[in-house]
Motif scaffolding. Sequence first.
Motif, mmCIF file in Angstrom:
data_model
loop_
_atom_site.group_PDB
_atom_site.id
_atom_site.type_symbol
_atom_site.label_atom_id
_atom_site.label_comp_id
_atom_site.label_asym_id
_atom_site.label_seq_id
_atom_site.Cartn_x
_atom_site.Cartn_y
_atom_site.Cartn_z
ATOM 1 N N VAL A 138 0.843 -1.202 0.000
ATOM 2 C CA VAL A 138 0.000 0.000 0.000
ATOM 3 C C VAL A 138 0.877 1.250 0.000
ATOM 4 C CG1 VAL A 138 -1.673 1.325 1.338
ATOM 5 C CG2 VAL A 138 -1.967 -1.150 1.078
ATOM 6 N N ALA A 139 1.954 1.232 0.792
ATOM 7 C CA ALA A 139 2.833 2.404 0.870
ATOM 8 C C ALA A 139 3.495 2.721 -0.469
ATOM 9 C CB ALA A 139 3.901 2.171 1.942
ATOM 10 N N ALA A 151 -6.121 3.816 2.484
ATOM 11 C CA ALA A 151 -5.934 2.687 1.568
ATOM 12 C C ALA A 151 -5.591 1.409 2.328
ATOM 13 C CB ALA A 151 -4.835 3.019 0.557
ATOM 14 N N LEU A 152 -4.840 1.550 3.415
ATOM 15 C CA LEU A 152 -4.500 0.376 4.216
ATOM 16 C C LEU A 152 -5.755 -0.242 4.824
ATOM 17 C CD1 LEU A 152 -2.368 -1.480 5.445
ATOM 18 C CD2 LEU A 152 -2.115 0.176 7.308
ATOM 19 N N ASP A 154 -8.748 -0.089 3.632
ATOM 20 C CA ASP A 154 -9.467 -0.743 2.544
ATOM 21 C C ASP A 154 -8.811 -2.079 2.185
ATOM 22 O OD1 ASP A 154 -11.223 1.390 2.385
ATOM 23 O OD2 ASP A 154 -10.169 2.349 0.707
ATOM 24 N N ALA A 155 -7.467 -2.102 2.183
ATOM 25 C CA ALA A 155 -6.747 -3.316 1.804
ATOM 26 C C ALA A 155 -6.965 -4.431 2.827
ATOM 27 C CB ALA A 155 -5.264 -3.018 1.649
ATOM 28 N N VAL A 156 -6.960 -4.096 4.110
ATOM 29 C CA VAL A 156 -7.208 -5.102 5.146
ATOM 30 C C VAL A 156 -8.614 -5.669 5.007
ATOM 31 C CG1 VAL A 156 -7.475 -5.465 7.636
ATOM 32 C CG2 VAL A 156 -5.506 -4.186 6.763
ATOM 33 N N ARG A 157 -9.579 -4.796 4.795
ATOM 34 C CA ARG A 157 -10.959 -5.271 4.646
ATOM 35 C C ARG A 157 -11.123 -6.129 3.388
ATOM 36 N NH1 ARG A 157 -11.730 -0.154 6.974
ATOM 37 N NH2 ARG A 157 -11.748 0.877 4.936
ATOM 38 N N ALA A 158 -10.460 -5.737 2.311
ATOM 39 C CA ALA A 158 -10.552 -6.527 1.078
ATOM 40 C C ALA A 158 -9.913 -7.896 1.264
ATOM 41 C CB ALA A 158 -9.880 -5.778 -0.073
ATOM 42 N N ALA A 159 -8.755 -7.929 1.920
ATOM 43 C CA ALA A 159 -8.077 -9.207 2.161
ATOM 44 C C ALA A 159 -8.925 -10.126 3.024
ATOM 45 C CB ALA A 159 -6.721 -8.962 2.812
ATOM 46 N N ALA A 160 -9.619 -9.546 3.993
ATOM 47 C CA ALA A 160 -10.422 -10.346 4.914
ATOM 48 C C ALA A 160 -11.562 -11.070 4.208
ATOM 49 C CB ALA A 160 -10.982 -9.464 6.027
ATOM 50 N N ARG A 161 -11.932 -10.604 3.019
ATOM 51 C CA ARG A 161 -13.049 -11.239 2.309
ATOM 52 C C ARG A 161 -12.642 -12.567 1.682
ATOM 53 N NH1 ARG A 161 -14.493 -5.712 1.160
ATOM 54 N NH2 ARG A 161 -13.312 -5.667 -0.795
ATOM 55 N N THR A 162 -11.341 -12.780 1.443
ATOM 56 C CA THR A 162 -10.910 -14.003 0.750
ATOM 57 C C THR A 162 -9.888 -14.822 1.517
ATOM 58 O OG1 THR A 162 -9.228 -12.746 -0.463
ATOM 59 C CG2 THR A 162 -11.385 -13.019 -1.524
ATOM 60 N N HIS A 217 -0.892 -0.600 14.865
ATOM 61 C CA HIS A 217 -2.075 -0.318 14.051
ATOM 62 C C HIS A 217 -2.433 -1.521 13.183
ATOM 63 C CE1 HIS A 217 -4.994 1.871 11.690
ATOM 64 N NE2 HIS A 217 -4.313 1.633 10.580
ATOM 65 N N LEU A 218 -1.424 -2.186 12.616
ATOM 66 C CA LEU A 218 -1.686 -3.368 11.803
ATOM 67 C C LEU A 218 -2.322 -4.478 12.633
ATOM 68 C CD1 LEU A 218 1.577 -3.529 9.659
ATOM 69 C CD2 LEU A 218 -0.719 -2.912 8.870
ATOM 70 N N LEU A 219 -1.793 -4.709 13.825
ATOM 71 C CA LEU A 219 -2.349 -5.751 14.685
ATOM 72 C C LEU A 219 -3.810 -5.476 15.007
ATOM 73 C CD1 LEU A 219 0.570 -6.345 17.217
ATOM 74 C CD2 LEU A 219 -0.042 -7.730 15.244
#
Length: 385
Positions: A138-139, A151-152, A154-162, A217-219
Motif C-alpha cells: 500500500v505504501a 488505503a490500508l 481498505d486493503a485489510v478489509r478486502a483481504a479479509a473477504r478471501t 495499528h496493523l495488529l
Amino acid sequence: MAADRAARPRPPLVDHHCHGVVRGELDSAAFEAYLTESDAPAAPGTSYFDTQLGFAVRRWCPPLLGLAPHCPPERYLARRRELGAAEATRRLLRAAGVTEFLVDTGLPGDLTSPQELADAAGGAAREIVRLEHLAERVADTSRTADSFLAALGDAVRAAARTAAGFKSVAGYRYGLDLDPTPPAPAPLRAAADRWLAARASGDPAAARVADPVLLRHLLWSAAHTALPLQLHTGFGDPDLRLDRCDPLLLTDFIRAVRPTGCALILLHGYPYHRGAAYLAAVFPHVYADVGLALTHTGARAGAVLAEVLEVAPFGKVLFSTDAYGLPELYVVGARLFQEALDGLLARWVRDGAWGAADAERVAALVAADNARRVYCLNNTITGDT
C-alpha cells in the motif's frame, strides 16, 4: 495404539502455517541454506546437513525418491537433480500427507503460489495475508499519511473477504514488547508521515515497516476483522532478537484484544513454547502452534511436543510445518509431528494415563480438526485461492 496406527493410514493433515517452495533447481549450497535459520553459510569444515533437521531430511526423504534412508547428502541431491525439481516436489508433497494448506504469501523469492502448492500436493489451499507485506505494498502507491491509512484500511478489509487469516511478524520488525493499546490518530498519522518520508528519501532501511506505532495499528486492524491472527513468536533467523520474541510479552495485548473476539495463534514459540502453551491454557482466544519447533528439534521433537501438551488444552494446539523453500520440509514437518505424537500417546495409553479412544480423538484434533474449527475451514476450503 502404536500397532493400530501402523496397520492403517494416518489421517490427513491441515497445515495451518506454511509457505511456497522454490520452483527451480537448487545447488548444494542453496539447498543447505534452507536447513537453517542462519543467514550465513555453514562454518568452514561443517555442514547444515549435520543438524537435527539435516538428519531428519536424510531419514525421511530419500525413500520417497527411490533411495535408502540416511544416504549421503551428495547422493540425495544428485537423485533430486535426476528427477528434476517439479517431479521431486510432486513426490515429496504428495507423500507428506497434507491435504489442506494455509499459505503465508509474504516471503520473497521465486516460490510456488498457494494454488501451485495445492496442485503439486493434490490438495487444497487458502492464503494467509502477511500484514507487514500488505502495508508495504500500500505504501508503494501512497503519497500522504492520510491516503496511506485510508488505503490500508481498505486493503485489510478486502483481504479479509478471501483470506483464511492474517499474520504479523512484528516480533521480527520490533519485538513483542509493544504497547498493547491501539495507537491514537495523531501519533498514528505522525508515524505514517515519518515512514513515507523515509521511503521517499530512498532510505533502504525504510523499505520495511518497523515503526512500533504502525505495527500496533496493523495488529489492531486485523483484530477487528473476523479472521484469526497468527503472531510469530520465538525461534527465527538473526533478523530478530530472540529475547524480545517471548510470547509472554504479549500478555497485555492478549488481554486487550479479547473483547474483539479475534483468535490469536502463537506460532513456533521455541524455546518459549511452554509460555505459549500457558497462554493458550488461560485465555480462550489464544492457540499454540507446534510448527518449526518440531522440525528443527528432529529426534527430540517428542520431548518438545510433550512440553506443549503439559498444560495447553488439547483443543488449542495446532499442527503446522512452517515449510519454506524445500518440499522436504513438508515431509519432515509432517513425519516428525506424527511420530512424536504417536509415540507420546501410545506411551500414555500403555501407562493407563489416557484411554485409547481419547488418544485417537486428541490426535485428530491437533492434526486437523482444531485448525478447521479456528479458521472455519469446513466446507469452505477449495483448490482455488
